[in-house]
Design an enzyme around this catalytic site. Structure first.
Site, short mmCIF file in Angstrom:
data_model
loop_
_atom_site.label_atom_id
_atom_site.label_comp_id
_atom_site.label_asym_id
_atom_site.label_seq_id
_atom_site.Cartn_x
_atom_site.Cartn_y
_atom_site.Cartn_z
N SER A 265 1.22 -1.17 0.11
CA SER A 265 0.15 -0.34 -0.03
C SER A 265 0.63 1.24 -0.24
O SER A 265 1.91 1.00 0.77
CB SER A 265 -0.96 -0.25 1.71
OG SER A 265 -0.23 0.20 2.30
N LYS A 266 0.27 2.51 -0.52
CA LYS A 266 1.09 3.60 -0.59
C LYS A 266 1.11 4.19 0.94
O LYS A 266 2.36 4.91 0.88
CB LYS A 266 -0.23 4.62 -1.23
CG LYS A 266 0.26 5.95 -0.99
CD LYS A 266 0.11 6.41 -1.90
CE LYS A 266 0.53 7.90 -2.33
NZ LYS A 266 0.47 9.13 -1.20
#
Ligand code: GLU
Length: 516
Positions: A265-266
């Protein structure tokens, strides 16, 4: 007759393309090249609400940067143009009509409130999946439940409606995934997905299947997140009479955060300061409309070769110990049979290692461009020759091109401070004495080269009967201010005689009373 291999990369332009998307593109590209086939780029933009300006250009730029050449697509054109789904809107209608005529699809007129109410009823009845399906569809307002005359009227009235897939009630839907083997899903778990929206646009499911068929796609290689959609696609192929030419599916394993916990995930990446997008992006989020800023591999100093090599091994393995692969070597070695099912950790340290490997393998003149650009940004003068010499001595020691300057600022600025720990342990009176003697002899030598510096120093050491180990670190400290770095003799050559002697004088003066 064997069909020509045709694969496609089919991103939706809803924001910056995630690095997982790049891996998908890469595996498609490798397979197409390996099997002498074609790689298509199709833009899946039927969801106009999620369209983000600039996202399409971002995709093109990323593929260009990484050296993936597309054979047919939005920019390239080709026999199946247009390759942007929004421009193909009219083409989907006849397939919808076919599905309706053969009763594999139906009109649905439910309002959002009616759909919510249905969900509410199912939740209250503790039904685990609140779906529009063979059971619930019979309680809703659609062409299966309403009298024909009313359906006609509703259609004529111009009011909103959608067209849904009529998923069979009790059936095992099977597909043979090239990575996962047989995947079996019971049709009762599938939703009667919307195929045509009220704005007349097809949804992803319909457009994707129709286009894959019309574009003669032989292999659908995409992320695992699309696996749940695959049975619906299999049904569509069957209903449209295209089962015999249905592409082979290959659903790639998930990319996981470096610690193996959760999908990459970012948020996680931001926290640990590494990129999960190919390039910087300054845009908006398709869902929230909020500005987003993402950090790219390119701007973080990664070389395209390193990114490709790193991504290729995230899910695929060559079955040998080999780790470094050029694009050509990857094409030769790649096969879908060697792609695993299990999620793969996004080991960013490995990405750094690849970068280091590719960086040090580059010719000095190419690397010096990075340094010269960085210097120009900071308005520091440097000749191309000097820059080449610096990168030559530094390239074994850096991971990113920015470090040519950040790790070797002493090539451009004389030290004003000296690393205290080294001063304390190495700047001995004995060392200082030898350094002073060395500096005297330097005055008499001609041009300073790494060899002449070495010979001169050795001469002085011999004369005084001192071992080099007692002096070298202190001399390095005097010249660079720090206790580590590349070959000191080469550093002195690059600095030149005048600068080297100036620095030694300064160190002798400043550090006179310090050290052990
Ligand atoms: N448009 C889909 C995406 O954004 C493509 C999925 C597929 O390859 O079928 O990833």
């Amino acid at each position: 007759m064997d069909r020509e291999v045709r694969v496609r990369f089919a991103p939706s332009p809803t924001g910056a393309l995630h690095i997982g998307g790049i891996r998908t593109a890469l595996y498609n590209y490798l397979l197409a090249r390996k099997l002498g086939g074609k790689m298509l780029l199709r833009i899946e933009d039927t969801d106009q609400n999620r369209f983000v300006p600039g996202a399409e250009e971002y995709i093109f730029e990323a593929l260009d940067w990484l050296g993936m050449r597309i054979d047919e697509g939005v920019r390239e054109g080709g026999p199946h143009a247009p390759y942007r789904q929004s421009e193909r809107k009219q083409m989907y209608r006849r397939y919808i009509d076919q599905l309706l005529a053969e009763e594999n699809a139906y009109y649905a007129f439910d309002t959002p409130e009616e759909l919510d109410a249905m969900r509410g009823r199912l939740i209250a009845a503790k039904v685990p999946m609140q779906q529009y399906n063979a059971v619930t569809r019979m309680q809703m307002r659609n062409s299966l439940t309403l009298p024909e005359s009313e359906v006609k009227e509703l259609l004529h009235s111009g009011g909103p409606y959608v067209i849904r897939l009529k998923v069979p009630r009790k059936e095992e839907v099977r597909l043979n995934d090239m990575i996962r083997g047989w995947v079996m899903v019971h049709s009762s778990t599938l939703d009667d997905k919307v195929l045509l929206k009220s704005d007349g646009m097809p949804t992803y499911h319909l457009a994707n299947v129709v286009d894959d068929h019309l574009m003669d796609i032989t292999h659908v290689i995409r992320g695992e997140e699309w696996l749940p959609s695959a049975p619906l696609h299999v049904l569509l192929y069957r209903f449209l009479g295209w089962e015999t030419t249905m592409p082979q599916f290959a659903h790639l394993p998930l990319l996981l955060n470096p610690d193996g916990n959760g999908k990459l995930s970012k948020r996680y990446a931001d926290k640990y300061g590494f990129p999960v997008f190919p390039m910087n992006w300054n845009g908006v989020d398709a869902d929230t409309g909020q500005p987003v800023l993402v950090k790219g591999f390119r701007e973080s100093g990664y070389l395209p070769e390193a990114v490709i090599n790193f991504l290729a091994l995230l899910g695929w393995n060559p079955g040998t110990e080999q780790e470094l692969f050029t694009m050509e070597e990857l094409i030769q070695a790649f096969s879908l049979e060697r792609v695993g099912k299990a999620g793969t950790k996004f080991d960013i340290d490995k990405a750094k290692w690849f970068n280091q490997q590719y960086l040090k393998g580059k010719p000095d003149d190419e690397l010096s461009e990075f340094l010269l650009k960085e210097l120009e940004n900071r308005e520091i003068d440097c000749s191309p020759e000097k820059a080449e010499k610096i990168v030559n001595v530094m390239k074994e020691r850096v991971t990113f091109p920015t470090e040519f300057l950040s790790e070797a600022g002493y090539f451009f600025e004389a030290p004003v401070e000296y690393e205290q720990a080294v001063v304390q342990s190495k700047w001995t009176p004995e060392a200082a004495g030898i350094i002073a003697a060395f500096r005297e002899v330097l005055d008499e030598t001609g041009m300073l080269t790494a060899e002449s510096a070495k010979a001169t120093l050795n001469g002085v050491l011999e004369k005084h009967g001192v071992k080099i180990g007692k002096v070298l670190q202190a001399l390095r400290l005097g010249v660079t201010g720090v206790g580590h770095g590349p070959d000191l003799m080469k550093i002195m050559e690059i600095l030149g005689k005048d600068e080297t002697t100036r620095r030694i004088d300064r160190a002798l003066n400043t550090l006179k009373s310090q050290g052990v």
